[in-house]
Motif scaffolding. Structure first.
Motif, PDB file in Angstrom:
ATOM      1  N   UNK A 110       0.955 -55.357 -12.552  1.00 31.33           N
ATOM      2  CA  UNK A 110       2.144 -56.146 -12.903  1.00 31.33           C
ATOM      3  C   UNK A 110       1.798 -57.046 -14.092  1.00 31.33           C
ATOM      4  N   UNK A 111       2.709 -57.152 -15.055  1.00 26.41           N
ATOM      5  CA  UNK A 111       2.461 -57.911 -16.288  1.00 26.41           C
ATOM      6  C   UNK A 111       3.664 -58.792 -16.592  1.00 26.41           C
ATOM      7  N   UNK A 114       9.947 -58.764 -10.350  1.00 21.60           N
ATOM      8  CA  UNK A 114       9.710 -59.635  -9.194  1.00 21.60           C
ATOM      9  C   UNK A 114      10.522 -60.912  -9.330  1.00 21.60           C
ATOM     10  N   UNK A 115      11.241 -61.270  -8.253  1.00 20.28           N
ATOM     11  CA  UNK A 115      12.018 -62.516  -8.196  1.00 20.28           C
ATOM     12  C   UNK A 115      11.693 -63.218  -6.884  1.00 20.28           C
ATOM     13  N   UNK A 116      11.193 -64.459  -6.982  1.00 12.80           N
ATOM     14  CA  UNK A 116      10.828 -65.243  -5.787  1.00 12.80           C
ATOM     15  C   UNK A 116       9.855 -64.486  -4.882  1.00 12.80           C
ATOM     16  N   UNK A 117       8.916 -63.767  -5.527  1.00 13.80           N
ATOM     17  CA  UNK A 117       7.902 -63.065  -4.767  1.00 13.80           C
ATOM     18  C   UNK A 117       8.362 -61.752  -4.159  1.00 13.80           C
ATOM     19  N   UNK A 169      17.718 -54.441 -17.390  1.00 12.13           N
ATOM     20  CA  UNK A 169      16.703 -55.492 -17.423  1.00 12.13           C
ATOM     21  C   UNK A 169      17.056 -56.555 -18.455  1.00 12.13           C
ATOM     22  N   UNK A 170      17.621 -56.111 -19.570  1.00 10.82           N
ATOM     23  CA  UNK A 170      18.047 -57.057 -20.606  1.00 10.82           C
ATOM     24  C   UNK A 170      19.175 -57.954 -20.102  1.00 10.82           C
ATOM     25  N   UNK A 171      20.112 -57.363 -19.347  1.00  7.61           N
ATOM     26  CA  UNK A 171      21.199 -58.167 -18.767  1.00  7.61           C
ATOM     27  C   UNK A 171      20.674 -59.176 -17.758  1.00  7.61           C
ATOM     28  N   UNK A 172      19.696 -58.763 -16.957  1.00  9.29           N
ATOM     29  CA  UNK A 172      19.097 -59.695 -15.983  1.00  9.29           C
ATOM     30  C   UNK A 172      18.428 -60.861 -16.689  1.00  9.29           C
ATOM     31  N   UNK A 173      17.813 -60.593 -17.837  1.00  6.48           N
ATOM     32  CA  UNK A 173      17.185 -61.675 -18.610  1.00  6.48           C
ATOM     33  C   UNK A 173      18.248 -62.606 -19.188  1.00  6.48           C
ATOM     34  N   UNK A 183       8.421 -63.710 -15.880  1.00  6.05           N
ATOM     35  CA  UNK A 183       8.610 -62.839 -14.721  1.00  6.05           C
ATOM     36  C   UNK A 183       7.670 -61.623 -14.806  1.00  6.05           C
ATOM     37  N   UNK A 184       7.200 -61.175 -13.633  1.00  6.08           N
ATOM     38  CA  UNK A 184       6.298 -60.027 -13.562  1.00  6.08           C
ATOM     39  C   UNK A 184       7.094 -58.721 -13.599  1.00  6.08           C
TER      40      UNK A 184
END
Length: 377
Positions: free
Chosen positions: A353-354, A316-319, A330-334, A343-344
């Motif tokens: 969602x966690x 989730x980004x900005x809802x 996902x690692x690259x996005x982090x 982030x959820x």
């Protein structure tokens, strides 16, 4: 100098009745009007042109300040000086005061730059060195304060004398602002306009403190070592790729090449791999766990172990929900700060969602993971 020359000098200055300054040097900021023993004739005419401010100093104290216009110097137009002198009923004899003309025009295209590279810490590339340079423009906004705090008794003060001080101030505040911004290193060169405006806001109070207004501040270039540029370009290319799609594309191309060379060993190996994949797919459709070998004879299977199932994640980004993406994506996005530790995240099998920091296999993104101690015998 003879006594007669001294008398001539005194008389020629004592009867000066026009005080003005014609700027013949575009670099002069402050000019002191010179006359014998600082004496000014009563009812003298003070002419202040556009782009100038006249400041009267009495025995080191700031007295009257005059904006553009023509003035007759007497007790009516010198209220502060009159108070300092204690004149109650006017004055007829010459009075003493220093007259400074301050150039209030805009001084443009002044250069600044970092003499030496300065260090920045980047989450992906570690400590890096960058340089920066640009231009700025300024004007004197408070003539009296500028004379008292900066000029002092200098009779001809130029912008060369203040520029070194301003450049040092700019570089110091620039490095502080860039360091606190904590942006990814590649964004500094791409956001010079926004960074320039931020730096101007940060520097303005320092300039105001000495009577100067920072009119404009520009960052023309932010440079870094060539090796770092190459790394950033490579990283940006990888960041734009969907690694899962890239792997699928390469696998499809490999199958296509193998199909064209069925007689070769590569074709045989690829055909075997495709056979196993098709067998698994058919087994899933027909509910069969395996296939019976040709001729009804049971033989030991030499098939490789089943391929690991790739886990897909949603984030989730900005809802807004995005995904699915692979673990590596996902690692690259982090790493690019699209998501963070709070982030959820959701994957198949999770009840809700966690936050990323609470998911065991994603804690490696945060760094600092160490294995538990080995068991003792």
């Amino acid at each position: 100098m003879s006594i007669f020359d001294e008398i001539k000098k005194k008389l020629s200055h004592e009867f000066i009745d026009i005080i003005e300054w014609l700027d013949t040097n575009n670099e002069t900021i402050v000019h002191r009007f010179e006359r014998y023993q600082n004496e000014i004739k009563n009812n003298a005419q003070l002419i202040v042109r556009e782009g100038q401010t006249a400041v009267l100093i009495n025995e080191g104290q700031l007295a009257d300040v005059f904006k553009p216009g023509t003035y007759t110097l007497n007790t009516k137009n010198l209220p502060i000086l009159t108070t300092l002198k204690g004149w109650k009923y006017g004055f007829d004899s010459p009075f003493k005061a220093e007259v400074y003309f301050v150039n209030t025009r805009l001084f443009t295209d002044e250069k600044w730059g970092t003499k030496n590279p300065f260090m920045l810490s980047d989450d992906r590339f570690g400590l890096v060195e960058i340089r920066a340079f640009g231009t700025y423009s300024f004007r004197i906004s408070n003539a009296g304060k500028f004379i008292i705090d900066v000029v002092g008794t200098d009779g001809n003060f130029t912008n060369y004398e203040i520029n070194e001080h301003l450049k040092s101030l700019i570089v110091t505040r620039f490095t502080d602002t860039v360091g606190e911004a904590n942006l990814p290193i590649e964004l500094y060169a791409a956001n010079t306009s926004e960074l320039s405006e931020t730096c101007q806001v940060v520097m303005q109070p320092e300039f105001n403190r000495v009577g100067i207004e920072l009119e404009k501040f520009y960052i023309e270039n932010v440079s870094m070592p060539e090796e770092l540029k190459k790394e950033i370009f490579e990283y940006s290319r990888l960041d734009k790729l969907d690694m899962a799609k890239l792997a699928q594309f390469k696998a499809a191309k490999a199958m296509e090449l193998a199909a064209k060379n069925e007689g070769g060993t590569a074709g045989a190996g690829m055909g075997m791999g495709m056979g196993f994949v098709l067998a698994q797919q058919m087994g899933g459709m027909m509910g069969q766990s395996g296939t019976q070998p040709f001729g009804g004879q049971a033989t030991q299977s030499q098939a490789p172990p089943p391929m690991a199932v790739q886990v897909s994640y949603f984030y989730a980004v900005n809802g807004q929900q995005s995904g699915p993406v692979s673990f590596e994506k996902l690692k690259e996005l982090f790493a690019s700060r699209t998501i963070n530790r709070d982030s959820l995240i959701w994957k198949q099998g999770m009840a809700k969602w966690t936050e990323l920091k609470e998911i065991e296999e994603l804690k490696s993104f945060l760094g600092g993971n160490t294995p538990p101690p080995l068991p003792t015998a």
